[in-house]
Design a protein around this motif. Structure first.
Motif, PDB file in Angstrom:
ATOM      1  N   GLY A 284      60.592  33.309   2.781  1.00 23.20           N
ATOM      2  CA  GLY A 284      59.940  34.595   2.987  1.00 23.20           C
ATOM      3  C   GLY A 284      60.394  35.189   4.310  1.00 23.20           C
ATOM      4  O   GLY A 284      60.946  34.500   5.163  1.00 23.20           O
TER       5      GLY A 284
ATOM      6  N   LYS B 267      46.219  38.975  -1.278  1.00 20.87           N
ATOM      7  CA  LYS B 267      46.723  40.324  -0.961  1.00 20.87           C
ATOM      8  C   LYS B 267      46.944  40.412   0.538  1.00 20.87           C
ATOM      9  O   LYS B 267      46.888  39.393   1.240  1.00 20.87           O
ATOM     10  N   ASP B 268      47.191  41.636   1.028  1.00 17.54           N
ATOM     11  CA  ASP B 268      47.406  41.936   2.447  1.00 17.54           C
ATOM     12  C   ASP B 268      48.780  41.469   2.915  1.00 17.54           C
ATOM     13  O   ASP B 268      48.950  40.339   3.368  1.00 17.54           O
ATOM     14  N   ASN B 269      49.772  42.351   2.781  1.00 16.48           N
ATOM     15  CA  ASN B 269      51.087  42.106   3.366  1.00 16.48           C
ATOM     16  C   ASN B 269      51.185  42.682   4.774  1.00 16.48           C
ATOM     17  O   ASN B 269      52.231  42.667   5.387  1.00 16.48           O
TER      18      ASN B 269
ATOM     19  N   ILE C 298      53.641  41.782   9.623  1.00 15.69           N
ATOM     20  CA  ILE C 298      54.146  42.325   8.368  1.00 15.69           C
ATOM     21  C   ILE C 298      54.946  41.222   7.681  1.00 15.69           C
ATOM     22  O   ILE C 298      55.842  40.643   8.292  1.00 15.69           O
ATOM     23  N   TRP C 299      54.638  40.888   6.411  1.00 14.21           N
ATOM     24  CA  TRP C 299      55.378  39.836   5.726  1.00 14.21           C
ATOM     25  C   TRP C 299      55.452  40.137   4.238  1.00 14.21           C
ATOM     26  O   TRP C 299      54.754  40.990   3.725  1.00 14.21           O
ATOM     27  N   ASP C 300      56.342  39.408   3.570  1.00 10.91           N
ATOM     28  CA  ASP C 300      56.513  39.634   2.140  1.00 10.91           C
ATOM     29  C   ASP C 300      55.561  38.721   1.349  1.00 10.91           C
ATOM     30  O   ASP C 300      54.736  37.996   1.929  1.00 10.91           O
ATOM     31  N   ASP C 301      55.684  38.790   0.005  1.00 12.69           N
ATOM     32  CA  ASP C 301      54.758  38.036  -0.840  1.00 12.69           C
ATOM     33  C   ASP C 301      54.883  36.534  -0.626  1.00 12.69           C
ATOM     34  O   ASP C 301      53.891  35.797  -0.695  1.00 12.69           O
TER      35      ASP C 301
ATOM     36  N   CYS D 249      55.619  34.833   2.183  1.00 12.73           N
ATOM     37  CA  CYS D 249      54.876  34.437   3.380  1.00 12.73           C
ATOM     38  C   CYS D 249      53.368  34.537   3.138  1.00 12.73           C
ATOM     39  O   CYS D 249      52.593  33.677   3.561  1.00 12.73           O
ATOM     40  N   ARG D 250      52.961  35.592   2.454  1.00 14.92           N
ATOM     41  CA  ARG D 250      51.533  35.773   2.175  1.00 14.92           C
ATOM     42  C   ARG D 250      50.990  34.573   1.374  1.00 14.92           C
ATOM     43  O   ARG D 250      49.894  34.064   1.661  1.00 14.92           O
TER      44      ARG D 250
ATOM     45  N   TRP E 216      59.220  37.773   7.670  1.00 13.39           N
ATOM     46  CA  TRP E 216      58.032  38.227   8.397  1.00 13.39           C
ATOM     47  C   TRP E 216      58.451  38.928   9.673  1.00 13.39           C
ATOM     48  O   TRP E 216      59.583  38.802  10.126  1.00 13.39           O
TER      49      TRP E 216
END
Length: 809
Positions: free
Chosen positions: A29, A54-56, A41-44, A46-47, A31
């Motif tokens: 991922g 949720k919450d990127n 701010i990160w992609d799916d 990393c999330r 970030w």
């Protein structure tokens, strides 16, 4: 085409490889931490490592809450050190997370790089992340995992009896994949334990492996499993291995299963994202291309081809220096050096000669970093900003013109910050007040104002700080200059700006020195007063003469001669007054025309002006327009007083029709109704009579009641001389007179002011209620007098007004 019939893509592997796809396929991922906003701010990928559904985009402090308590301090220290320029920006740390939504414990490795500006301040911390839970588990527990079937990280089951397919063993992970617990599987036939597998061919596959002894392996096989009361599907990689006893007889099969649902779904999303990305690259109105480590073009989009007039392969493999001319390369090289040094770079550039167009570009270089932080390429985004650059140039030109116009109009500008209490002002105001400093504090702003004016200025400023009064300031007052103590008269205009809660934030305004204007106005008023007094004295003398004439007829001739001499002096005095007013008013028009011309020039460029600049121009033109109107009315009054041509036959109905055409826009805007009865034809001056009716009808439209459509009626009748009211004194004797009434349903007025309203500069309403100069009705009276008639009015407040014009028949 499919299989071997599909032609091989001629592009190189580097061209065909999508970076996002590669990251996702590798389970990585990306970030980024923004030090300015303190947001992560990160992609799916990393999330999901933090167990978030949720919450990127979330605050850094919130992300820290999902890290294992024993690892939080180490993470904070590592991040702080990576954001220190002395560290070189390196960041690489493995730690544990506790899933925010799923509660699972994971081991993750986050590595990245801090980016700094020339001052050594961190502007960005970004990198990649990987879930290393399995690796950590293998490193820490491999001896136990190999010995413990129950803790296997993959689903394992053993089935015997090639007819009934009985579960002999099933570890928890396999049972979970099957939607059961181990007790529901062990000792039971396959299709009884998992009846939903019937018809999916899995039982026949196991029998074939037991029969043939050939192992079977499948990847990303889709299976439908019942979980609770619902059916679900998943994708699995599984391996079926025959199990033999000591003599080689097949006794069963060992099934090893790995859930790859997330990977398959992720790859499907990657495919969708790839399609969206390609669509974006083909449709975004910007030039996008990629340079490798040697500054060679590796790929570019359609906009690049359109702007440079090249095909899809013409620039591939060429360096920037080879593709552009040497001069253009010298312009971009400093920015390329920064990008290849690992720093994102933005700049503006006029289009290189190869584009063969007059275009301005905004260019962003984003370094493409390898896992070790080395720059392996640069992603370039270039947009056309020609219109913005031209607008900026026009704004600069307009600003210079605005400053020139303000100086020409002898105006100054000022700004009052409500939060700091500081008032700043332009150089012209600094000279006017003779200030030494460039700003003053709010608590001393009223000190230069004359004592008698200070209270009403403070009250006006207090009203301007409340939204219900519109936040407007328009006051005229006297000041004392700081150095020489001179008395000046200024007019200050401003507008208060409020924040979202209605609190005053700042006031912007302008100021003009009106000392000379007021002195001229005072001189005119004094001259009018002087002539009025002379007229009164002459009238008194005439009355005395008449008394003496009645007492002594023998002195009639001498007294009459003295009366004629007095009338000549009075006429000459009035003529001098009218000439003076005409010349003075005419000379005042010239600077006002310049102000309005410069204002018109600026307004043609208002699209490039800021909101404050447009407000200044409108206020400047509004002030000039009001002064011009006053001067124009004075000129009209002067012309009417000096020009008398009443020998033409004039049809009043035609005059009124022309006036209604002139006022048709106001009539339409106010939804007014005009009723005109037949009017007479008289001997007179058509231009003066036009002005008479235009002023009367215009006033009826202006002084209307709110929310009531104006109703204006024009009627006429003829009266014998002895039928005239006692207060009406025509200036020409006639047997009969026309009485023309102009009646409206407007605001009306108190009749005790009926004589005052026909005097010059007299107004019954404030200028903020109704615009005007106070000369219009004086002109009407002068026109009536010039035609040998008179004018009067009847009204009650709120009940409209009727103006009656008496003209000889």
């Amino acid at each position: 085409m499919t299989g071997s019939n599909k032609p091989f893509d001629k592009k190189t592997l580097h061209e065909r490889l999508d970076v996002n796809f590669a990251l996702r396929a590798a389970g990585l991922g990306v970030w980024e931490v923004d030090p300015t906003t303190n947001l992560v701010i990160w992609d799916d990928q990393c999330r999901e490592m933090f167990g978030l559904a949720k919450d990127n985009l979330l605050p850094y402090e919130q992300a820290i809450q999902y890290i294992h308590p024993e690892d939080v301090e180490g993470v904070k220290k590592a991040v702080a050190w990576a954001m220190n320029s002395e560290s070189g920006g390196d960041y690489d740390l493995t730690y544990r997370t506790i899933g925010a939504d799923d509660g699972l414990l994971r081991w993750v490795r986050f590595s990245g790089q801090g980016y700094f500006n020339e001052a050594g301040q961190v502007i960005r911390l970004a990198g990649i992340a990987q879930d290393v839970t399995l690796q950590m588990a293998a490193d820490q527990n491999q001896p136990h995992l190999l010995a413990s079937f129950e803790q296997s990280p993959v689903g394992i089951a053993m089935i015997t009896d090639n007819q009934k397919l009985i579960f002999q063993m099933a570890n928890p992970l396999y049972s979970a994949l099957a939607g059961r617990n181990p007790q529901e599987l062990v000792g039971k036939p396959l299709l009884k334990a998992i009846p939903e597998l019937a018809g999916q061919g899995f039982d026949e596959l196991l029998k074939r492996v037991m029969r043939t002894g050939e192992p079977f392996m499948a990847q990303e096989a889709r299976a439908e499993i019942r979980r609770g009361d619902q059916f679900d599907f998943m994708y699995v990689d599984y391996h079926v291995q025959p199990q033999r006893n000591s003599i080689g007889t097949i006794t069963g099969v060992l099934i090893v299963t790995i859930d790859v649902t997330n990977q398959v779904l992720a790859r499907q999303k990657v495919a969708e994202s790839e399609a969206h990305l390609q669509l974006l690259r083909d449709t975004v109105p910007a030039m996008i291309f990629y340079l490798d480590a040697e500054q060679r073009y590796q790929s570019y989009n359609g906009v690049f081809m359109d702007w440079f007039k090249v095909n899809a392969t013409e620039a591939i493999g060429k360096t920037v220096r080879e593709f552009l001319d040497e001069q253009a390369y010298k312009s971009v090289r400093p920015y390329l050096d920064k990008a290849y040094g690992g720093q994102q770079t933005r700049y503006e550039l006029h289009a290189p000669s190869r584009m063969n167009t007059d275009r301005w570009l905004s260019i962003v270089y984003t370094p493409h970093l390898a896992e070790d932080g080395k720059v392996i390429g640069v992603i370039v985004l270039s947009t056309d900003i020609t219109q913005q650059v031209l607008a900026r140039q026009k704004a600069q030109e307009s600003e210079e013109s605005l400053r020139g116009a303000i100086e020409l109009a002898a105006m100054g500008t000022w700004e009052w910050s409500m939060s700091t209490g500081i008032i700043t002002y332009s150089e012209s105001l600094k000279r006017l007040f003779e200030f030494n400093q460039d700003f003053i504090e709010g608590d001393v702003v009223y000190n230069p104002i004359l004592e008698q004016d200070r209270a009403h200025v403070e009250a006006a400023m207090g009203r301007a700080t409340t939204p219900e009064f519109g936040g407007l300031l328009d006051e005229e007052y006297g000041i004392i200059t700081q150095q020489t103590g001179r008395h000046r008269i200024v007019r200050a205009q401003g507008k208060m700006y409020f924040d979202a809660s209605g609190q005053p934030r700042k006031m912007l305004g302008s100021m003009r020195d009106v000392t000379e204007e007021r002195e001229l106005q005072l001189a005119l008023e004094q001259l009018v007063q002087q002539r009025t007094e002379e007229l009164a004295a002459a009238n008194k003398e005439l009355a005395s003469t008449n008394e003496e004439l009645e007492a002594n007829n023998e002195e009639y001739a001498a007294i009459n001669e003295a009366l004629e001499e007095a009338n000549r002096l009075l006429s000459r005095s009035n003529a001098n007054l009218q000439t003076f007013a005409y010349v003075a008013s005419h000379d005042l028009q010239e600077p006002l025309r310049k102000i309005q011309q410069f204002g018109d020039l600026l307004k043609t460029r208002q699209a490039s002006l800021s909101g404050d600049e447009v407000v200044y121009i409108e206020r400047m033109q509004s002030a000039a327009s009001r002064m011009s109107t006053l001067i124009r009315d004075l000129l009209n009054f002067s012309r009417i007083a000096t020009q008398r041509d009443t020998n033409s036959s004039v049809a009043l109905n035609a005059i009124v029709e022309q006036v209604l055409i002139t006022l048709e826009m106001v009539i339409a805007e106010t939804n007014a109704e005009i009723r005109v009865e037949p009017l007479p034809t008289i001997q007179g001056d058509d231009s003066q009579l036009t002005q008479l009716f235009q002023n009367l009808i215009g006033n009826a439209l202006k002084f209307r009641r709110p929310s009531v459509a104006p109703l204006i009626q024009l009627t006429a009748q003829i009266l014998e001389a002895d039928e005239l009211p006692p207060s009406v004194k025509p200036t020409r004797v006639a047997k009969a007179y026309y009485r023309i009434d102009v009646a409206d349903n407007g605001v009306g007025f108190d009749e005790k002011y009926v004589d005052r309203i026909f005097q010059v500069f007299q107004r019954l309403h404030g200028k903020n209620e109704f615009a005007g100069t106070g000369i219009g009705l004086a002109i009407c009276e002068r026109v009536a007098v010039n035609h040998g008639g008179a004018i009067t009015a009847h009204s009650q407040p709120g009940q409209g007004a009727t103006f009656r014009v008496y003209l000889p028949a």
